[in-house]
Design a protein around this motif. Structure first.
Motif, mmCIF file in Angstrom:
data_model
loop_
_atom_site.group_PDB
_atom_site.id
_atom_site.type_symbol
_atom_site.label_atom_id
_atom_site.label_comp_id
_atom_site.label_asym_id
_atom_site.label_seq_id
_atom_site.Cartn_x
_atom_site.Cartn_y
_atom_site.Cartn_z
ATOM 1 N N GLU A 73 0.718 -1.366 -0.008
ATOM 2 C CA GLU A 73 -0.023 0.018 0.152
ATOM 3 C C GLU A 73 0.910 1.325 -0.007
ATOM 4 O O GLU A 73 0.381 2.456 0.226
ATOM 5 N N HIS A 74 2.157 1.189 -0.409
ATOM 6 C CA HIS A 74 2.975 2.301 -0.187
ATOM 7 C C HIS A 74 3.055 3.285 -1.343
ATOM 8 O O HIS A 74 3.889 4.232 -1.335
ATOM 9 N N VAL A 75 2.393 3.248 -2.552
ATOM 10 C CA VAL A 75 2.514 4.130 -3.360
ATOM 11 C C VAL A 75 2.076 5.564 -3.113
ATOM 12 O O VAL A 75 0.815 5.236 -2.613
ATOM 13 N N PRO A 76 2.559 6.683 -3.148
ATOM 14 C CA PRO A 76 1.830 7.736 -2.873
ATOM 15 C C PRO A 76 0.609 8.015 -3.518
ATOM 16 O O PRO A 76 0.458 7.837 -4.674
ATOM 17 N N THR A 77 -0.252 8.416 -2.702
ATOM 18 C CA THR A 77 -1.666 8.583 -3.132
ATOM 19 C C THR A 77 -1.753 9.491 -4.307
ATOM 20 O O THR A 77 -2.451 9.293 -5.091
ATOM 21 N N GLU A 78 -0.922 10.776 -4.112
ATOM 22 C CA GLU A 78 -1.148 11.803 -5.257
ATOM 23 C C GLU A 78 -0.673 11.237 -6.747
ATOM 24 O O GLU A 78 -0.982 11.472 -7.644
ATOM 25 N N HIS A 79 0.406 10.125 -6.498
ATOM 26 C CA HIS A 79 0.698 9.546 -7.835
ATOM 27 C C HIS A 79 -0.446 8.707 -8.457
ATOM 28 O O HIS A 79 -0.385 8.784 -9.817
ATOM 29 N N LEU A 80 -0.846 8.190 -7.685
ATOM 30 C CA LEU A 80 -2.266 7.334 -8.267
ATOM 31 C C LEU A 80 -3.391 8.086 -8.717
ATOM 32 O O LEU A 80 -4.002 7.669 -9.646
ATOM 33 N N ARG A 81 -3.477 9.455 -8.305
ATOM 34 C CA ARG A 81 -4.367 10.196 -8.672
ATOM 35 C C ARG A 81 -4.091 10.708 -10.081
ATOM 36 O O ARG A 81 -4.994 11.009 -11.035
ATOM 37 N N THR A 82 -2.603 10.847 -10.127
ATOM 38 C CA THR A 82 -2.214 11.344 -11.636
ATOM 39 C C THR A 82 -2.497 10.103 -12.431
ATOM 40 O O THR A 82 -2.727 10.653 -13.687
ATOM 41 N N LEU A 83 -2.168 9.118 -12.048
ATOM 42 C CA LEU A 83 -2.488 7.796 -13.015
ATOM 43 C C LEU A 83 -3.994 7.743 -13.521
ATOM 44 O O LEU A 83 -4.343 7.550 -14.722
#
Length: 397
Positions: A73-83
């Motif tokens: 669960e460690h991927v930065p949340t803001e990076h996932l929003r960008t994807l």
């Protein structure tokens, strides 16, 4: 026919076993791994070595993937929003995953939707911990001495402290008996969550899987036994669990999955309290150690259903194949040559299922697990414990 490509972020054993579950379905996997030696990187054909914390790496990795999912669960949340803004389906999505990434966010959300949890509060320093402990004491909740409890002393201690991000397998968790012992968690420089030390009889886990269109399935509630903060043994289903409480736990997990918008596998770790309640301890939005038994003990494993869910395929039957299934983790010890132990283990128990992760053997490290099953729980437990102990070298006959 073009089969979809699942992009898996993280190269650990969960990714390895998820990939294995996708093979019979013809599902292709692309892996973002820290190193070429990681557990899943040894078996997945399409491997990208890179840093999941780097946005450019994630965006490049996502090219050609039909969906992105995770083994941590460690991927930065803001990076996932960008994807997601780039048009890449992320499952579970960042709005759901943040509740598994941040214990403070999780507790606030669960409290808002009426889920029973231990009493808790974000604390700022050791003195704030002492104030929280005093609140517990004034609340009149006495913790009797005994297994899982450990009587409450003057000032409301002991108290459980957790860093809100980054902890797992007992890391980032402290049980403190005084304000003097409370300093260590704050040295990490991240927010700290204080919780009451629950007087529990045992730990349970409710595992569910939910798809984007809202279909959901629930596995039997299991008992999870910990040793030094690490899962050691899982018994499916939890022996002696009242049917009403079991249904309550399953419904609780299904409700959490729906309310948080989880897509994929959700593990809800629970305390069964001495006074007959269940309280939510932790959440994991990925396949989970408490579901490894399902690889051999359920009609459809947690890994196969996670693959189905993230691709929005109909979910498989989660019912158990046998009356009892027991999983025991194989931890590294001082005996590195585990393969030489196979002859004894396989000859002694032809029904034994061994799952190894391709990891170097290090003391205390999870390097595999074994599953056993049958009608007699005592026999199933003994077989699993013997095999795991023999592989580790703590049992020699």
């Amino acid at each position: 026919m073009t089969f979809p490509v699942v992009g898996m972020v993280g190269g650990g054993q969960l990714a390895r076993m998820t990939h294995e579950a996708g093979i019979p379905l013809g599902i292709r996997f692309k892996l973002l791994s820290d190193t070429p030696q990681d557990s899943a990187a040894q078996v997945v054909g399409d491997v990208v070595v890179g840093d999941y914390r780097d946005l450019d790496t994630l965006r490049e990795f996502a090219r050609g993937c039909d969906v992105i999912t995770f083994d941590h669960e460690h991927v930065p949340t803001e990076h996932l929003r960008t994807l997601e803004a780039d048009g890449i389906p992320v499952r579970p999505g960042p709005d759901a995953l943040v509740h598994a990434q941040d214990k403070g966010v999780m507790r606030a959300k669960l409290e808002a939707i009426g889920v029973p949890c231990p009493r808790h509060r974000i604390v700022s320093d050791p003195q704030d911990v002492a104030a929280f402990a005093a609140e517990l004491e004034r609340g009149g909740h006495e913790v009797p001495s005994g297994e899982g409890g450990g009587g409450r002393r003057a000032g409301g201690f002991p108290v459980v402290l957790k860093t809100v991000r980054g902890g797992y397998d007992g890391k980032g968790v402290w049980v403190v008996d005084s304000v003097e012992e409370a300093a260590e968690p704050f040295r990490a420089g991240v927010p700290v969550l204080a919780e009451e030390k629950v007087d529990f009889v045992r730990e349970l886990a409710a595992n569910v899987v939910r798809s984007p269109h809202g279909q959901a399935v629930a596995y039997p509630v299991v008992e999870s036994r910990q040793v030094n903060g690490v899962c050691d043994t899982v018994i499916a289903p939890a022996p002696g669990l009242d049917e009403t409480l079991a249904l309550q736990a399953e419904q609780l997990a299904l409700t959490i999955a729906k309310e948080l918008g989880v897509v994929g596998h959700l593990a809800v770790e629970l305390f069964q309290t001495r006074d007959g309640r269940i309280l939510v301890n932790e959440l994991a939005m990925r396949p989970h150690n408490s579901g490894h038994w399902s690889m051999d003990g359920a009609i459809t494993s947690q890994f196969a259903n996670h693959v189905r869910a993230v691709l929005d395929l109909p979910l498989g039957d989660p019912r158990p194949r046998e009356k009892w299934t027991v999983m025991v983790n194989v931890l590294g010890g001082d005996y590195p040559d585990m393969y030489s132990a196979y002859l004894h283990c396989m000859a002694r128990d032809p029904q034994l299922k061994i799952h190894m992760y391709g990891k170097d053997v290090k003391p205390g490290r999870k390097v595999g697990h074994v599953n056993t099953y049958g009608d007699d729980l005592d026999d199933v437990l003994e077989r699993a414990r013997h095999a795991a102990g023999y592989l580790r070298g703590t049992i020699t006959e």
